[in-house]
Design an enzyme around this catalytic site. Structure first.
Site, PDB file in Angstrom:
ATOM      1  N   SER A 162     -33.753  85.788  42.697  1.00 24.75           N
ATOM      2  CA  SER A 162     -33.070  84.827  42.028  1.00 24.75           C
ATOM      3  C   SER A 162     -33.337  83.501  42.803  1.00 24.75           C
ATOM      4  CB  SER A 162     -31.637  84.972  41.719  1.00 24.75           C
ATOM      5  OG  SER A 162     -31.192  84.384  40.855  1.00 24.75           O
TER       6      SER A 162
ATOM      7  N   ASP B 287     -37.454  88.497  40.788  1.00 24.21           N
ATOM      8  CA  ASP B 287     -37.044  87.462  39.730  1.00 24.21           C
ATOM      9  C   ASP B 287     -36.463  86.303  40.239  1.00 24.21           C
ATOM     10  OD1 ASP B 287     -37.102  87.872  36.747  1.00 24.21           O
ATOM     11  OD2 ASP B 287     -34.953  88.185  36.625  1.00 24.21           O
TER      12      ASP B 287
ATOM     13  N   HIS C 229     -31.659  90.181  34.703  1.00 22.59           N
ATOM     14  CA  HIS C 229     -31.768  89.519  35.907  1.00 22.59           C
ATOM     15  C   HIS C 229     -30.876  90.223  37.055  1.00 22.59           C
ATOM     16  CE1 HIS C 229     -32.736  86.152  38.594  1.00 22.59           C
ATOM     17  NE2 HIS C 229     -31.377  85.642  38.656  1.00 22.59           N
TER      18      HIS C 229
END
Length: 315
Positions: free
Chosen positions: A141, A168, A244
Protein backbone atom coordinates in the site's frame (compact mmCIF):
# COMPACT_ATOMS: atom_id res chain seq x y z
CA UNK A 1 -0.50 -12.68 -20.03
CA UNK A 2 2.93 -14.12 -19.32
CA UNK A 3 5.47 -14.09 -22.10
CA UNK A 4 7.06 -17.40 -23.02
CA UNK A 5 9.84 -18.79 -20.88
CA UNK A 6 12.03 -21.83 -21.11
CA UNK A 7 11.82 -24.42 -18.34
CA UNK A 8 14.68 -26.83 -17.80
CA UNK A 9 12.32 -29.75 -17.23
CA UNK A 10 8.83 -29.02 -18.55
CA UNK A 11 7.08 -32.16 -17.28
CA UNK A 12 3.78 -31.48 -15.52
CA UNK A 13 4.85 -33.36 -12.41
CA UNK A 14 8.02 -31.29 -12.02
CA UNK A 15 6.16 -28.02 -12.63
CA UNK A 16 3.50 -28.76 -10.03
CA UNK A 17 6.03 -29.91 -7.44
CA UNK A 18 8.16 -26.79 -7.87
CA UNK A 19 5.23 -24.39 -7.57
CA UNK A 20 3.43 -26.19 -4.76
CA UNK A 21 6.56 -25.92 -2.64
CA UNK A 22 6.60 -22.09 -2.59
CA UNK A 23 2.87 -21.74 -1.97
CA UNK A 24 3.09 -23.95 1.12
CA UNK A 25 5.22 -23.09 4.19
CA UNK A 26 8.90 -23.97 3.83
CA UNK A 27 10.85 -26.57 5.79
CA UNK A 28 12.63 -24.20 8.20
CA UNK A 29 11.30 -23.47 11.68
CA UNK A 30 10.70 -19.76 12.25
CA UNK A 31 11.05 -17.50 15.28
CA UNK A 32 9.24 -14.15 15.50
CA UNK A 33 11.22 -11.56 17.45
CA UNK A 34 9.87 -8.15 18.59
CA UNK A 35 12.65 -5.54 18.77
CA UNK A 36 12.08 -2.23 20.58
CA UNK A 37 13.77 0.38 22.82
CA UNK A 38 15.06 -2.31 25.21
CA UNK A 39 17.39 -3.65 22.51
CA UNK A 40 21.02 -2.56 22.27
CA UNK A 41 21.74 -1.06 19.82
CA UNK A 42 18.27 0.46 19.89
CA UNK A 43 16.43 0.54 16.55
CA UNK A 44 15.09 3.92 15.37
CA UNK A 45 11.53 2.55 15.54
CA UNK A 46 10.09 -0.78 16.76
CA UNK A 47 10.69 -3.76 14.48
CA UNK A 48 9.19 -7.23 14.11
CA UNK A 49 11.59 -9.87 12.80
CA UNK A 50 10.74 -13.32 11.43
CA UNK A 51 13.89 -15.42 11.19
CA UNK A 52 14.76 -19.03 10.46
CA UNK A 53 15.82 -20.83 13.64
CA UNK A 54 18.32 -23.12 11.90
CA UNK A 55 21.92 -21.92 11.98
CA UNK A 56 23.07 -20.43 8.70
CA UNK A 57 23.53 -17.23 6.75
CA UNK A 58 20.40 -15.85 5.09
CA UNK A 59 19.46 -12.92 2.82
CA UNK A 60 17.36 -10.14 4.34
CA UNK A 61 14.07 -8.61 3.19
CA UNK A 62 12.47 -5.51 4.72
CA UNK A 63 8.67 -5.22 4.56
CA UNK A 64 7.08 -1.79 5.07
CA UNK A 65 3.45 -1.87 6.21
CA UNK A 66 0.55 0.10 4.76
CA UNK A 67 -1.13 3.30 5.92
CA UNK A 68 -2.42 3.15 9.52
CA UNK A 69 -1.60 -0.56 9.76
CA UNK A 70 0.56 -2.56 12.19
CA UNK A 71 3.54 -4.70 11.25
CA UNK A 72 2.18 -7.73 13.12
CA UNK A 73 -0.86 -7.83 10.80
CA UNK A 74 1.55 -9.40 8.27
CA UNK A 75 2.90 -12.12 10.54
CA UNK A 76 1.61 -15.04 8.46
CA UNK A 77 3.24 -13.68 5.31
CA UNK A 78 6.46 -12.93 7.21
CA UNK A 79 6.56 -16.46 8.68
CA UNK A 80 5.90 -18.07 5.31
CA UNK A 81 8.74 -16.26 3.57
CA UNK A 82 11.16 -16.75 6.48
CA UNK A 83 10.51 -20.51 6.38
CA UNK A 84 12.27 -20.59 3.00
CA UNK A 85 15.49 -19.09 4.37
CA UNK A 86 15.00 -15.32 4.44
CA UNK A 87 15.27 -12.99 7.43
CA UNK A 88 12.20 -10.75 7.35
CA UNK A 89 12.41 -7.30 8.96
CA UNK A 90 9.13 -5.39 9.45
CA UNK A 91 9.44 -1.88 10.95
CA UNK A 92 6.53 -0.20 12.71
CA UNK A 93 6.04 3.37 11.52
CA UNK A 94 4.36 5.97 13.71
CA UNK A 95 0.61 5.85 13.13
CA UNK A 96 -1.29 8.98 12.16
CA UNK A 97 -4.74 9.14 10.59
CA UNK A 98 -3.90 12.53 9.09
CA UNK A 99 -2.94 12.35 5.43
CA UNK A 100 0.49 13.85 4.93
CA UNK A 101 3.64 13.39 2.92
CA UNK A 102 5.78 10.29 3.09
CA UNK A 103 9.07 11.96 4.09
CA UNK A 104 9.00 10.81 7.72
CA UNK A 105 8.46 7.15 6.84
CA UNK A 106 11.10 7.23 4.09
CA UNK A 107 13.61 8.58 6.60
CA UNK A 108 12.62 5.96 9.18
CA UNK A 109 12.94 3.15 6.62
CA UNK A 110 16.43 4.37 5.73
CA UNK A 111 17.41 4.49 9.41
CA UNK A 112 16.12 0.95 9.97
CA UNK A 113 18.19 -0.22 7.00
CA UNK A 114 21.34 1.33 8.45
CA UNK A 115 20.55 -0.21 11.88
CA UNK A 116 20.75 -3.69 10.36
CA UNK A 117 24.55 -3.73 10.25
CA UNK A 118 25.06 -3.62 14.02
CA UNK A 119 21.58 -4.27 15.34
CA UNK A 120 20.26 -7.25 13.38
CA UNK A 121 23.01 -9.80 14.28
CA UNK A 122 22.47 -9.14 17.99
CA UNK A 123 18.79 -10.18 18.00
CA UNK A 124 18.80 -13.24 15.73
CA UNK A 125 18.64 -16.85 16.97
CA UNK A 126 21.93 -18.50 17.84
CA UNK A 127 23.95 -19.41 14.76
CA UNK A 128 21.79 -17.31 12.41
CA UNK A 129 23.62 -14.60 10.47
CA UNK A 130 22.29 -12.03 7.99
CA UNK A 131 23.80 -11.64 4.54
CA UNK A 132 23.62 -7.86 4.23
CA UNK A 133 25.10 -7.91 0.75
CA UNK A 134 21.72 -9.25 -0.39
CA UNK A 135 18.81 -7.10 0.82
CA UNK A 136 15.35 -6.76 -0.70
CA UNK A 137 13.00 -3.89 0.09
CA UNK A 138 9.24 -4.46 -0.04
CA UNK A 139 6.23 -2.35 0.83
CA UNK A 140 2.45 -2.77 0.93
CA UNK A 141 0.00 0.00 0.00
CA UNK A 142 1.51 3.33 1.04
CA UNK A 143 4.49 1.31 2.25
CA UNK A 144 5.00 0.43 -1.40
CA UNK A 145 5.27 4.14 -2.19
CA UNK A 146 7.75 4.46 0.69
CA UNK A 147 9.87 1.60 -0.66
CA UNK A 148 9.94 2.93 -4.22
CA UNK A 149 10.70 6.45 -2.97
CA UNK A 150 13.65 5.24 -0.92
CA UNK A 151 15.12 3.30 -3.85
CA UNK A 152 14.56 6.31 -6.12
CA UNK A 153 16.85 8.41 -3.91
CA UNK A 154 14.42 10.23 -1.63
CA UNK A 155 16.31 8.76 1.32
CA UNK A 156 19.90 7.64 1.81
CA UNK A 157 21.23 4.38 3.23
CA UNK A 158 24.70 2.94 3.78
CA UNK A 159 23.56 -0.45 2.52
CA UNK A 160 22.48 -1.22 -1.02
CA UNK A 161 19.29 -2.97 -2.06
CA UNK A 162 19.33 -5.84 -4.54
CA UNK A 163 15.59 -6.13 -5.23
CA UNK A 164 12.38 -4.12 -4.86
CA UNK A 165 8.83 -5.37 -4.26
CA UNK A 166 5.57 -3.43 -4.36
CA UNK A 167 2.54 -5.16 -2.79
CA UNK A 168 -0.51 -3.37 -4.16
CA UNK A 169 1.44 -0.08 -3.92
CA UNK A 170 -0.49 3.19 -3.68
CA UNK A 171 0.85 6.68 -4.38
CA UNK A 172 -2.13 8.81 -3.38
CA UNK A 173 -5.84 9.19 -3.99
CA UNK A 174 -5.66 10.16 -7.67
CA UNK A 175 -3.41 11.14 -10.56
CA UNK A 176 -3.34 14.77 -9.46
CA UNK A 177 -3.44 13.97 -5.76
CA UNK A 178 -0.20 12.08 -5.27
CA UNK A 179 1.40 12.07 -1.84
CA UNK A 180 4.82 13.67 -1.50
CA UNK A 181 7.28 12.89 -2.96
CA UNK A 182 5.38 12.60 -6.24
CA UNK A 183 7.24 9.73 -7.86
CA UNK A 184 4.80 8.71 -10.61
CA UNK A 185 5.54 10.39 -13.95
CA UNK A 186 3.03 8.56 -16.22
CA UNK A 187 5.84 7.80 -18.63
CA UNK A 188 6.57 4.13 -19.39
CA UNK A 189 9.81 2.75 -17.89
CA UNK A 190 10.59 6.13 -16.31
CA UNK A 191 11.66 4.90 -12.86
CA UNK A 192 15.41 5.25 -12.41
CA UNK A 193 15.64 1.76 -10.92
CA UNK A 194 18.04 -0.81 -12.34
CA UNK A 195 17.47 -3.66 -9.85
CA UNK A 196 14.83 -6.36 -10.47
CA UNK A 197 11.33 -5.26 -9.41
CA UNK A 198 8.25 -7.29 -8.51
CA UNK A 199 4.81 -5.68 -8.42
CA UNK A 200 1.82 -7.63 -7.09
CA UNK A 201 -1.59 -5.99 -7.43
CA UNK A 202 -5.14 -6.83 -6.42
CA UNK A 203 -8.08 -7.02 -8.77
CA UNK A 204 -10.52 -5.48 -6.29
CA UNK A 205 -8.25 -2.77 -4.91
CA UNK A 206 -9.62 -0.03 -7.14
CA UNK A 207 -13.26 -0.89 -6.39
CA UNK A 208 -15.22 0.85 -3.63
CA UNK A 209 -16.30 -1.17 -0.61
CA UNK A 210 -19.48 0.93 -0.47
CA UNK A 211 -20.64 4.51 -1.08
CA UNK A 212 -19.01 5.67 2.17
CA UNK A 213 -15.40 4.70 1.39
CA UNK A 214 -13.23 5.50 -1.64
CA UNK A 215 -11.19 2.75 -3.31
CA UNK A 216 -8.17 1.69 -1.25
CA UNK A 217 -5.94 1.40 -4.33
CA UNK A 218 -7.33 4.01 -6.73
CA UNK A 219 -6.89 3.92 -10.49
CA UNK A 220 -3.86 5.82 -11.87
CA UNK A 221 -1.91 5.61 -8.59
CA UNK A 222 -1.91 1.86 -8.02
CA UNK A 223 -0.05 -1.27 -9.13
CA UNK A 224 -0.73 -0.79 -12.84
CA UNK A 225 1.10 2.52 -13.02
CA UNK A 226 3.93 1.38 -10.75
CA UNK A 227 4.61 -1.58 -13.04
CA UNK A 228 4.24 0.55 -16.17
CA UNK A 229 6.97 2.88 -14.95
CA UNK A 230 9.42 0.10 -14.04
CA UNK A 231 12.38 -0.74 -16.22
CA UNK A 232 13.28 -4.33 -17.07
CA UNK A 233 13.77 -6.71 -15.40
CA UNK A 234 10.34 -6.42 -13.79
CA UNK A 235 7.52 -8.82 -12.97
CA UNK A 236 3.79 -8.23 -12.53
CA UNK A 237 1.08 -10.41 -11.00
CA UNK A 238 -2.49 -9.45 -10.09
CA UNK A 239 -4.60 -11.49 -7.66
CA UNK A 240 -7.81 -11.01 -9.63
CA UNK A 241 -10.42 -11.93 -7.01
CA UNK A 242 -8.92 -10.32 -3.88
CA UNK A 243 -8.77 -6.90 -2.32
CA UNK A 244 -6.23 -4.47 -0.97
CA UNK A 245 -6.09 -5.77 2.63
CA UNK A 246 -6.79 -9.46 2.02
CA UNK A 247 -3.12 -10.35 2.59
CA UNK A 248 -3.36 -9.34 6.26
CA UNK A 249 -3.77 -11.87 9.08
CA UNK A 250 -7.34 -12.85 9.93
CA UNK A 251 -7.13 -11.15 13.33
CA UNK A 252 -6.45 -7.70 11.83
CA UNK A 253 -9.13 -5.35 13.27
CA UNK A 254 -12.36 -5.33 11.29
CA UNK A 255 -12.73 -1.57 11.65
CA UNK A 256 -9.67 -1.30 9.41
CA UNK A 257 -10.25 -4.10 6.92
CA UNK A 258 -13.92 -3.15 6.44
CA UNK A 259 -12.89 0.01 4.57
CA UNK A 260 -11.56 -1.91 1.56
CA UNK A 261 -13.35 -4.09 -0.97
CA UNK A 262 -12.46 -7.68 -0.14
CA UNK A 263 -12.71 -11.04 -1.84
CA UNK A 264 -15.19 -13.69 -0.79
CA UNK A 265 -12.71 -16.56 -0.78
CA UNK A 266 -10.32 -17.86 1.87
CA UNK A 267 -7.79 -15.19 2.84
CA UNK A 268 -5.21 -17.87 3.61
CA UNK A 269 -5.11 -18.65 -0.11
CA UNK A 270 -4.38 -14.98 -0.79
CA UNK A 271 -1.60 -14.86 1.81
CA UNK A 272 0.00 -18.02 0.44
CA UNK A 273 -0.19 -16.62 -3.09
CA UNK A 274 1.46 -13.33 -2.11
CA UNK A 275 4.11 -15.03 0.03
CA UNK A 276 4.77 -17.74 -2.58
CA UNK A 277 5.34 -15.25 -5.39
CA UNK A 278 7.64 -13.24 -3.12
CA UNK A 279 9.60 -16.38 -2.23
CA UNK A 280 9.97 -17.30 -5.90
CA UNK A 281 11.17 -13.78 -6.75
CA UNK A 282 13.57 -13.56 -3.79
CA UNK A 283 15.03 -16.98 -4.60
CA UNK A 284 15.59 -15.88 -8.20
CA UNK A 285 17.15 -12.51 -7.41
CA UNK A 286 18.98 -13.10 -4.13
CA UNK A 287 19.83 -16.80 -4.41
CA UNK A 288 20.09 -17.14 -8.20
CA UNK A 289 17.51 -19.93 -8.13
CA UNK A 290 14.91 -18.90 -10.70
CA UNK A 291 13.09 -22.20 -11.25
CA UNK A 292 9.98 -21.39 -9.20
CA UNK A 293 9.58 -17.93 -10.71
CA UNK A 294 9.90 -19.27 -14.25
CA UNK A 295 7.32 -21.96 -13.53
CA UNK A 296 4.76 -19.47 -12.15
CA UNK A 297 5.24 -17.26 -15.19
CA UNK A 298 4.71 -20.22 -17.50
CA UNK A 299 1.60 -21.55 -15.74
CA UNK A 300 -0.04 -19.05 -13.31
CA UNK A 301 -2.98 -21.46 -12.84
CA UNK A 302 -0.81 -23.50 -10.48
CA UNK A 303 -1.07 -20.70 -7.88
CA UNK A 304 -3.73 -20.98 -5.12
CA UNK A 305 -5.62 -17.98 -6.51
CA UNK A 306 -6.37 -16.65 -9.99
CA UNK A 307 -3.49 -14.53 -11.29
CA UNK A 308 -4.53 -12.28 -14.17
CA UNK A 309 -2.78 -10.47 -15.70
CA UNK A 310 0.70 -11.95 -15.40
CA UNK A 311 3.46 -10.11 -17.23
CA UNK A 312 7.19 -9.57 -17.17
CA UNK A 313 9.82 -7.67 -19.10
CA UNK A 314 13.39 -8.87 -19.16
CA UNK A 315 14.87 -6.37 -21.62
Amino acid sequence: MATSTQIMNPSTEVLETAVTSVFQPGKLAVEVIPVDHDTNPTPPIPILIASPKDAGTYPVAILLHGFCLQNHFYEQVLRHIASFGFIMVAPQFHISIMAKGDTEDITAAAEVTDWLTKGLPSVLPKGVKPNLSKIALAGHSRGGHTAFSLVLGHGKTNLKFSALIGLDPVAGTGKYLQISPKILTYEPSSFDITMPVLVIGTGLGEEKKNILFPPCAPKDVNHREFYNECKAPCYYFVTKDYGHLDMLDDDAPKFMTCMCKDGNNCKDMMRRTIAGIMVAFLKAVLNEEDGDLRVILKDPKLAPTTLDPVEHRLA
